[in-house]
Design an enzyme around this catalytic site. Structure first.
Site, short mmCIF file in Angstrom:
data_model
loop_
_atom_site.label_atom_id
_atom_site.label_comp_id
_atom_site.label_asym_id
_atom_site.label_seq_id
_atom_site.Cartn_x
_atom_site.Cartn_y
_atom_site.Cartn_z
N GLY A 55 53.99 40.74 42.29
CA GLY A 55 54.44 39.36 42.16
C GLY A 55 54.44 38.83 40.74
CB ILE B 149 45.80 40.17 30.99
CG1 ILE B 149 45.31 41.61 31.26
CG2 ILE B 149 45.15 39.19 31.96
CD1 ILE B 149 45.71 42.19 32.60
CG ASN C 229 45.77 32.50 33.33
OD1 ASN C 229 44.75 32.52 32.62
ND2 ASN C 229 46.03 31.50 34.16
N GLY D 30 50.52 44.54 37.56
CA GLY D 30 49.73 43.78 38.53
C GLY D 30 48.25 44.09 38.43
CB VAL D 31 45.20 42.61 37.83
CG1 VAL D 31 45.59 43.08 36.45
CG2 VAL D 31 45.40 41.11 37.96
CD GLU E 224 48.26 45.15 46.53
OE1 GLU E 224 48.46 44.57 47.60
OE2 GLU E 224 48.90 46.14 46.17
#
Lengths: 316, 735
Positions: B510, B616, B618, B689-690, B692
């Site tokens: 996302g 990253i 945020n 993504g992070v 998961e």
């Protein structure tokens, strides 16, 4: 939830009389258990008698040195009371091991004693359960029985009693003060208060129809070291797999009661004579005749090991 | 806009807003209780009635008779919707079982009726008056019992063979052959599935809780037999999803049917007991892992097989997918087998595949390191690879697993780890554990629309969702960076099918995909703004609320939009960079546990995650994602399990008292470190993504720490005390 009528009781005796007179009546105090069960229609009272206004929320010293705990004293207040913390620390610890802060703020002393089992099948109205629908069968015997009882049980029901507080009350030999529908009062020893299931697991206490708990009286303080060791799958907000309440005296004598293993707080005074022999001897007597399922047999060594740790701590 | 070449330097690289720890822009709404969740959409539709869902009382069979008369005549009841009066219903492409069952019943608590009444209490009471007779059919509810009937799910993931596993394994001087199991798990998010449905003529609007707006709309269209353009799906705030809200569920369909039947809006929320058997869950797995290595620790043979079950037509848990990519080794075999089970529908839950797969693989790696006499950190680094082990010509876009392991070991004090069962503090046995974290980075086409008004306010519109992850905030940061605006000049509107279709929230795709879509739309808007300012777009720079060109020309963005709102819309489409390069995210989890000597209760004392996951966007919300996932991993390791009644075929512990997830007291100090990384292959955002990654490997790290503490290896999750007790040392001195 079925529709119900509601009244605020004016006095304990009137409450008891009304409860005996009106079919399907139940008392409500904190409601932390009853309302959940009503939403699921596990309980379907036709009439609720609200006892919250009955001024049974006091703690009073007794002339023999004991303490009378009003039926409506909230769990939070009971656990925080200076006399309880000083003279009955096992009770304070048991209370604080149960539920959450929010629930303890609502839950009452009498309601805690009378809370119903957390057996998952009792909560699912699609499933057979002799406690909910007598004669329908016990789903737990060959189903999910890991959290349930292994002694004092019957083929009809292996539900465990979920209370922590009641285990401490049983250890202390508390007395349950009641008023009956005819206005008479009596004192029921805590040992006789909770019934074993036998063939009628729907009957859980010695209370007669309409009989209202007004107080729990604690005998004079026993001294000694107090322990309440609750063992569970997560660190808080979970029912006991096993709990061990103990008061141990410097001479090696003492008392032991168990939670999580039986349909009521489990104590055998005769087993306590074995305390000087150690945890194994006490456990063997306490749980003699146990009929565990494959899923909950681990509770037997767990009781022994937990008691062993408590005894070691008392000695250390 | 198409992303098919590695990202060059672009406005995001300024990092004036992106990349900075930023409070969630939706935080005040959440903390003041003013964010309208589906059931609290009081302004959306006037005078709603309330629906209560009735679930089937059997797992498999047929309804032979249903008497709804008493329910229909109960006080306040407006309608009782059943398969008998709902009209013909289709089934969405993402659904396995029908969302309204009957007369055939496919699983326990499958919805069979909706009782609609003036109040929730009336609907709930009347629901109990429904009289239903069933004829049960025999079903399969025990994965182990039907394991041998499982078949290869060739469409989902065919068997993969590289080299000669059997030969290499037979020749390997050091071998491991071990079996593991993971249980069925529930998402157990706080907000239940809930929907408010309202019809206006032949148009239907549903305010719901859903992670994937476009999927929900197309599956609702398919289910109701309506064209998509008659349907609007709105889901601005979502109280947790974890994959449980990826799909159209019964609340939406039944609210829509109820509202149509009574000609009035209808609200439906699933009751908590329905959340476990009515919806989807993470399927249980049985896994077998075989590893063969040279004496020096280099892996030569890797096999991972996994069995899972689902309803007919369902899919497997992809528990072996990480094993195809995580470690080097010339000879490889991975295989899935899928059996038919008549339990509720299995489907995605946070890191589907990797979460249970790594619980097994990373325990096996710990066991293998022990057999080899190697440190588990060193063993993993030794078998690191920079290329896809199945296709060595295909490199990873970025792969800093070894850095994660090394820096984590140093930070955590890994050198203090002792041999199993040898460290004791009072009543506690202390152990340290490590596991690698791995989760693929998926990219999905994502669109957005941006509007600049005459006050210089920028509004972003996309059907992207925020399931508590921080989508609102990273999207606002992206738009602010692109247009040179402060955050308070950006408004973000999400979760509405009237907005451009986005990637949605799933598979940890996302944040990167949706912000890339916003990037694309902002590139278009920059061109429009530059045109208005008379600046060649290539020369325009955006900062401090102004657009500037060469020679000091420029104007404020408000001035640029003074003659009328400027609107731009675009989407980001991804080319084949994810084929040319393997894109994955990496991490290392370190855990310290204490196991009670007497009771075998395990308590986690410290946790550290080191993550390498691209830029990253945020750090604050990313950290929240990772610590939340670590917490979920602790649950998976120690307590979470749906208990099956194998006679009746259902999950028995179907409430939050029976299905235990960690509480605050279970979770200790958690530290998260993000390695400084950008991945130009992932998107112009250079992010991955992070959400998961954080859960991947945690369960094994806890399990490995328990082994280090006690010397015992429990291969059946969750590792509850009853599984440890038989091996705990006796307290002989106390008898």
């Amino acid at each position: 939830m079925k529709s119900f009528t509601y009244e605020k009781a004016q006095s304990p005796a009137e409450a008891a009389a009304a409860a005996a007179r009106i079919p399907g009546a139940r008392f409500i105090a904190g409601g932390t258990n009853l309302l959940d069960l009503m939403k699921l229609e596990v309980e379907t009272p036709a009439h609720l008698i609200d006892v919250n206004g009955l001024a049974l929320d006091r703690l009073e010293p007794l002339s023999d040195g004991g303490l009378r705990v009003g039926a409506l004293v909230r769990n939070t207040d009971l656990a925080a009371d200076a006399r309880v913390r000083r003279d009955y620390p096992v009770l304070a610890r048991a209370l604080l091991a149960g539920a959450s802060g929010q629930l303890r703020n609502k839950a009452t002393t009498a309601g805690n004693l009378l809370q119903r089992t957390r057996c998952a099948y009792f909560y699912d109205t699609n499933q057979p359960c002799n406690k909910r629908v007598p004669g329908s069968g016990c789903s737990a015997l060959e189903g999910l029985s890991r959290p349930l009882a292994l002694i004092g049980v019957s083929r009809a029901c292996i539900a465990s009693h979920p209370s922590d507080m009641a285990v401490a009350m049983r250890l202390l030999d508390a007395g349950v003060e009641t008023v009956k529908a005819d206005g008479s009062r009596r004192l029921i020893p805590i040992a006789d208060f909770h019934r074993l299931p036998g063939d009628t697991p729907q009957h859980e206490s010695a209370l007669a129809p309409g009989e209202l708990v007004t107080a729990v009286s604690l005998p004079p303080p026993l001294g000694g070291k107090h322990y309440y060791r609750k063992v569970r799958d997560r660190a808080s907000y979970a029912f006991a797999l096993v709990s061990v309440a103990a008061i141990l005296q410097p001479d090696g004598s003492g008392r032991v009661a168990l939670g999580g293993v039986a349909p009521r707080p489990w104590r055998l005074e005769s087993a306590e004579a074995a305390l000087p022999l150690g945890a194994r001897a006490v456990t063997e007597q306490l749980l003699a005749g146990a009929t565990p399922t494959q899923q909950n047999a681990f509770k037997i060594p767990l009781v022994q090991r937990t008691l062993s740790a408590v005894l070691a701590e008392a000695q250390g | 806009m198409k992303f098919d070449q590695p990202a060059q330097t672009n406005p995001i690289d300024q990092l004036k807003v992106v990349g900075r720890a930023t409070d969630r822009v939706d935080g005040p709404l959440k903390t003041t209780g003013t964010a309208p969740y589906a059931y609290e959409q009081y302004q959306a539709a006037a005078n709603p009635a309330y629906g209560y869902v009735v679930g089937a009382a059997i797992a498999k069979g047929r309804i032979t008779a249903m008497d709804a008369d008493e329910a229909r005549h109960a006080p306040g009841v407006l309608a009782v919707i059943t398969a008998g009066n709902a009209g013909k219903l289709g089934k969405g492409s993402h659904n396995t079982a029908a969302l309204l069952g009957g007369p055939e019943i496919q699983h326990y608590h499958q919805a069979i009726a909706l009782v609609v009444a003036e109040t929730l209490e009336q609907a709930r009471a009347a629901a109990q008056l429904l009289r239903v007779d069933y004829a049960r059919s025999p079903g399969a509810y025990d994965l182990a019992a039907v394991r041998d009937t499982a078949t290869e799910p060739a469409e989902a993931m065919p068997d993969s063979r590289v080299g000669d596993f059997d030969g290499a394994y037979a020749r390997a001087p050091v071998k491991l052959d071990a079996s593991y199991s993971t249980p069925d798990q529930a998402h157990a998010m706080m907000e239940p599935h809930a929907t408010l449905a309202a019809w206006e003529g032949d148009k239907l609007t549903v305010w719901t809780a859903n992670q994937m707006i476009a999927w929900a709309r197309s599956d609702l269209a398919e289910t109701l037999g309506l064209p998509e353009d008659k349907l609007r799906v709105v889901s601005p705030y979502i109280g947790g999803g974890f994959g449980g809200k990826l799909f159209l569920r019964a609340d939406v369909v039944l609210a829509a049917l109820g509202a149509r039947a009574i000609g009035r809006p209808v609200k439906v929320a699933l009751s908590r007991p329905l959340m476990f058997n009515n919806t989807t869950h993470r399927p249980a797995t049985l896994q077998r892992i075989r590893l063969g290595a040279e004496a020096d620790g280099r892996l030569t043979a890797i096999a991972h097989e996994s069995w899972s079950g689902d309803l007919p037509g369902g899919g497997p848990e992809l528990a072996v997918q990480q094993t195809r990519l995580l470690y080097a080794g010339a000879n490889r075999l991975t295989a899935l087998r899928l059996a038919v089970l008549d339990l509720p529908e299995g489907n995605a839950m946070r890191a589907p595949g990797e979460a249970p797969g790594l619980m097994a693989l990373e325990m096996a790696m710990d066991e293998m390191a022990e057999k080899l006499g190697l440190d588990p950190v060193a063993f993993r680094i030794l078998n690191d690879t920079q290329v896809d082990p199945e296709k060595p010509e295909r490199p990873f876009s970025q792969r800093r697993l070894a850095d994660c392991l090394r820096s984590g070991a140093e930070r955590f004090g890994w050198h203090a780890r002792r041999s199993p069962g040898s460290r004791r503090e009072g009543n506690w046995l202390i152990g340290l554990g490590v596991a690698a974290a791995f989760r693929n980075n998926l990219v999905m086409k994502s669109g957005a629309r941006v509007r600049l008004d005459r006050h210089g306010m920028l509004t972003v519109e996309t059907d992207m969702t925020d399931i508590g992850t921080g989508s609102y905030t990273v999207i606002a940061q992206t738009a602010a960076e692109m247009l040179g605006l402060p955050l308070d000049k950006v408004a973000v509107r999400l979760g509405d099918s009237d907005f451009p279709v986005s990637a949605g929230s799933g598979g940890q795709w996302g944040a990167n995909s949706a912000t890339a879509g916003v990037y694309a739309a902002c590139v278009r808007l920059r061109e429009r703004v530059a045109e208005r300012a008379g600046i060649p777009p290539a020369e325009a720079s955006f900062a401090d609320g102004q657009v500037r060109g060469g020679g000091g020309r420029g104007m404020t963005l408000a001035q640029a939009a003074a003659e009328g709102e400027l609107v731009a819309e675009d989407s980001m489409e991804f080319g084949d960079l994810d084929q040319r390069y393997q894109q994955s995210t990496f991490g290392a989890h370190f855990v310290e546990v204490a196991v009670d000597y007497a009771t075998a209760e395990t308590r986690v004392r410290r946790m550290l995650a080191v993550c390498a996951a691209g830029r990253i966007l945020n750090p604050k919300s990313a950290r929240s994602q990772v610590i939340g996932a670590m917490t979920m991993g602790v649950g998976a390791a120690l307590m979470e399990a749906l208990h099956i009644d194998k006679r009746q075929g259902f999950f028995v512990n179907h409430d939050l008292a029976g299905y235990e997830v960690p509480v605050h007291a279970d979770i200790p100090a958690q530290e998260v470190i993000f390695l400084d990384e950008t991945d130009p292959m992932s998107s112009p955002m250079k992010a991955k993504g992070v959400g998961e990654l954080g859960i991947c490997g945690v369960g094994a790290a806890v399990a490995n720490a328990i082994h280090n503490a006690t010397g015992m290896r429990v291969r059946d999750y969750p590792i509850t005390l009853d599984k440890l007790l038989p091996g705990m040392p006796e307290r002989a001195e106390l008898g």
